[in-house]
Design a protein around this motif. Structure first.
Motif, PDB file in Angstrom:
ATOM      1  N   ASP A   1       0.853  -1.170   0.000  1.00 48.68           N
ATOM      2  CA  ASP A   1       0.000   0.000   0.000  1.00 48.68           C
ATOM      3  C   ASP A   1       0.900   1.234   0.000  1.00 48.68           C
ATOM      4  O   ASP A   1       0.512   2.303   0.425  1.00 48.68           O
ATOM      5  CB  ASP A   1      -0.902  -0.090   1.236  1.00 48.68           C
TER       6      ASP A   1
ATOM      7  N   GLU B   1       0.078  -4.089   8.947  1.00 44.77           N
ATOM      8  CA  GLU B   1      -1.299  -4.355   8.502  1.00 44.77           C
ATOM      9  C   GLU B   1      -1.467  -5.805   8.067  1.00 44.77           C
ATOM     10  O   GLU B   1      -2.488  -6.430   8.330  1.00 44.77           O
ATOM     11  CB  GLU B   1      -1.676  -3.415   7.341  1.00 44.77           C
ATOM     12  N   GLU B   2      -0.439  -6.323   7.397  1.00 38.08           N
ATOM     13  CA  GLU B   2      -0.572  -7.665   6.804  1.00 38.08           C
ATOM     14  C   GLU B   2      -0.558  -8.774   7.864  1.00 38.08           C
ATOM     15  O   GLU B   2      -0.847  -9.925   7.554  1.00 38.08           O
ATOM     16  CB  GLU B   2       0.547  -7.912   5.779  1.00 38.08           C
TER      17      GLU B   2
ATOM     18  N   GLU C   1      -7.225   2.038   2.952  1.00 42.90           N
ATOM     19  CA  GLU C   1      -7.391   1.161   1.796  1.00 42.90           C
ATOM     20  C   GLU C   1      -8.597   0.239   1.988  1.00 42.90           C
ATOM     21  O   GLU C   1      -9.240   0.255   3.035  1.00 42.90           O
ATOM     22  CB  GLU C   1      -6.134   0.306   1.626  1.00 42.90           C
TER      23      GLU C   1
HETATM   24 ZN   LIG Z   1      -2.952  -3.494   2.182  1.00 39.14          ZN
END
Ligand SMILES: [Zn+2]
Length: 480
Positions: free
Chosen positions: A151, A184-185, A211
């Motif tokens: 991202d 985030e992942e 996102e």
């Molecule tokens: Zn992402």
């Protein structure tokens, strides 16, 4: 007889009239008058910044700290005005929270988000990349590499836009937070730390934007117009394990129902009895807005859901993509039984993963499973640790939604904007804890070809998209 025929004829004429009138009325809601917005920033410089950002292998698995250190140092050197004028608070797992103080402290702040961590290159796929995944090659009008779509593209677009606005002397009225999660992942504890940090300071965001969607081009069959799906919510997640036990023994003497047979029956029951869904709640809003852009023969159906919703439910439930928009999905993923062909399983099990629609909860899904299987001999084990309820649903009638909708139109020109649902998890569910409304969209136009590159091979972002994205953030920020 003649009277009955005349009555039926009048009824049919009335029905046709109602269907026709509804269809005629069913047109796209008039969007805000939106003059194109051009930020006027140096796009080649932004592409160079993205290329450099990709070169840091920021995989959040605990063993790439020096890559994150390099990436965070890069942000300071590429965006010196931000480093000078905004307050930076480092939070959990390489997460960065910037505060851009507004001139009017009475206004509720807003937050723009992205994440800096990326997924690894899947095993055995390296030689299928056109350019080395972490080289940040700029070629054919694209910046290539892992993280460009997911991202870092959005992260750099936000930073380059703010840097440019600072250079022009712009200061927002509202305080604007820029929040870049570093994990985030792998669950997003960084974004959760940001939300808790804001809550502890007594901050309630007017809205947060992260996102979770894109501007979709030729993704929805039958629609030529690009569709900006501004997602209002994201699905929850729960996994259950079904376990059946038996004394086991020799396969020459099987009981009438084996443990394997019992599990097979339970899995089949869950597959053939999906969690109820339909054109209500956020799914109703999505198809109501989308349906207005279809050709006449499809528009008739969406304009008259009072009559056609049973038909639409059947058709939309048939394709995986639209089914996922309508309901909590049921995905049996793992099965286990005996490990020898002539030995009865003493224990058989199946693992089922559910993605929970905002109208359902973890508990309502478990109740559906129990009722559907209807077999006390099947134990239902719920993995509570890795489960989450769906996010709250943001308000599409709020000023924040309208601002995002208008900025999208200003950056991309005429398109369809619809409220939607993110079917995977993003950091936005954490930001939602500190916000009245959390929205999800990355301002980049993607096709099915681009979507396949997401977490995949040859991930890339066009420089044209980077420019449109910066125009979007510029249009949005200039209103704060
Ligand atoms: Zn992402």
């Amino acid at each position: 007889m003649r009277k009955i025929l005349m009555g039926a004829g009048a009824g049919l004429a009335l029905l046709t009239g109602v269907i026709g009138y509804n269809t005629w009325q069913f047109t796209p809601q008039a969007s805000q008058s939106a003059a194109p917005y051009v930020l006027g920033a140096d796009i080649d410089a932004a592409a160079q910044s993205l290329s450099k950002a990709v070169q840091f292998k920021t995989i959040a698995n605990g063993s790439h700290q020096e890559e994150f250190d390099g990436f965070l140092a890069l942000l300071k050197s590429e965006f010196p005005l931000i480093a000078n004028k905004l307050t930076l608070e480092p939070l959990a797992n390489n997460t960065q929270l910037y505060t851009w103080h507004g001139t009017d402290p009475s206004l509720a702040p807003v937050l723009l988000a992205a994440h800096s961590d990326v997924v690894p290159i899947s095993f055995g796929s390296l030689d299928r990349w056109s350019y080395t995944p972490f080289s940040g090659e700029i070629a054919d009008g694209y910046v290539w590499g892992r993280g460009t779509l997911d991202d870092k593209g959005a992260l750099i677009a936000i930073m380059a836009t703010v840097e440019h606005l600072l250079a022009t002397g712009f200061t927002p009225k509202r305080t604007v937070y820029l929040s870049f999660g570093g994990d985030e992942e792998i669950g997003g504890d960084g974004a959760l730390a940001v939300a808790n940090h804001l809550i502890a300071q007594g901050v309630t965001l007017d809205w947060a934007l992260d996102e979770g969607s894109f501007v979709l081009q030729d993704v929805i069959p039958g629609l030529d117009v690009p569709v900006a799906s501004i997602n209002l919510a994201e699905k929850g997640y729960v996994t259950v394990k079904l376990v059946a036990r038996s004394p086991g023994g020799h396969s020459a003497l099987p009981p009438r129902v084996t443990a394997v047979g019992r599990i097979a029956r339970a899995v089949d029951a869950l597959q053939t009895t999906p969690v109820p869904g339909g054109l209500s709640d956020v799914s109703g809003a999505f198809f109501d807005n989308l349906g207005r852009h279809f050709s006449l023969e499809k528009r008739v159906l969406f304009a008259n859901t009072w009559l056609f919703s049973p038909l639409l439910n059947v058709v939309l439930s048939d394709a995986a993509t639209t089914n996922a928009m309508l309901r909590t999905t049921t995905a049996p993923t793992m099965l286990a039984g005996s490990n020898k062909e002539n030995v009865l399983a003493a224990e058989a099990s199946a693992v089922i993963n559910f993605r929970i629609h905002p109208r359902d909860t973890i508990d309502s899904v478990i109740a559906h499973v129990t009722e559907t299987i209807d077999d006390p001999e099947v134990e239902i084990v719920v993995d509570r640790q890795f489960s989450s309820n769906p996010s709250p649903v943001a308000d599409e009638a709020s000023a924040g939604y309208t601002q995002i909708q208008t900025a999208i139109t200003q950056a991309f020109g005429p398109l369809a904007t619809v409220p939607g649902l993110t079917i995977a998890a993003t950091d936005a569910r954490h930001y939602a804890l500190a916000a009245k409304n959390a929205f999800r969209i990355n301002p980049f136009k993607v096709t099915n070809d681009d979507i396949a590159r997401f977490h995949g091979i040859d991930e890339r972002l066009s420089i044209e998209n980077l420019e449109a994205g910066m125009n979007f953030y510029g249009a949005l920020l200039s209103k704060q």
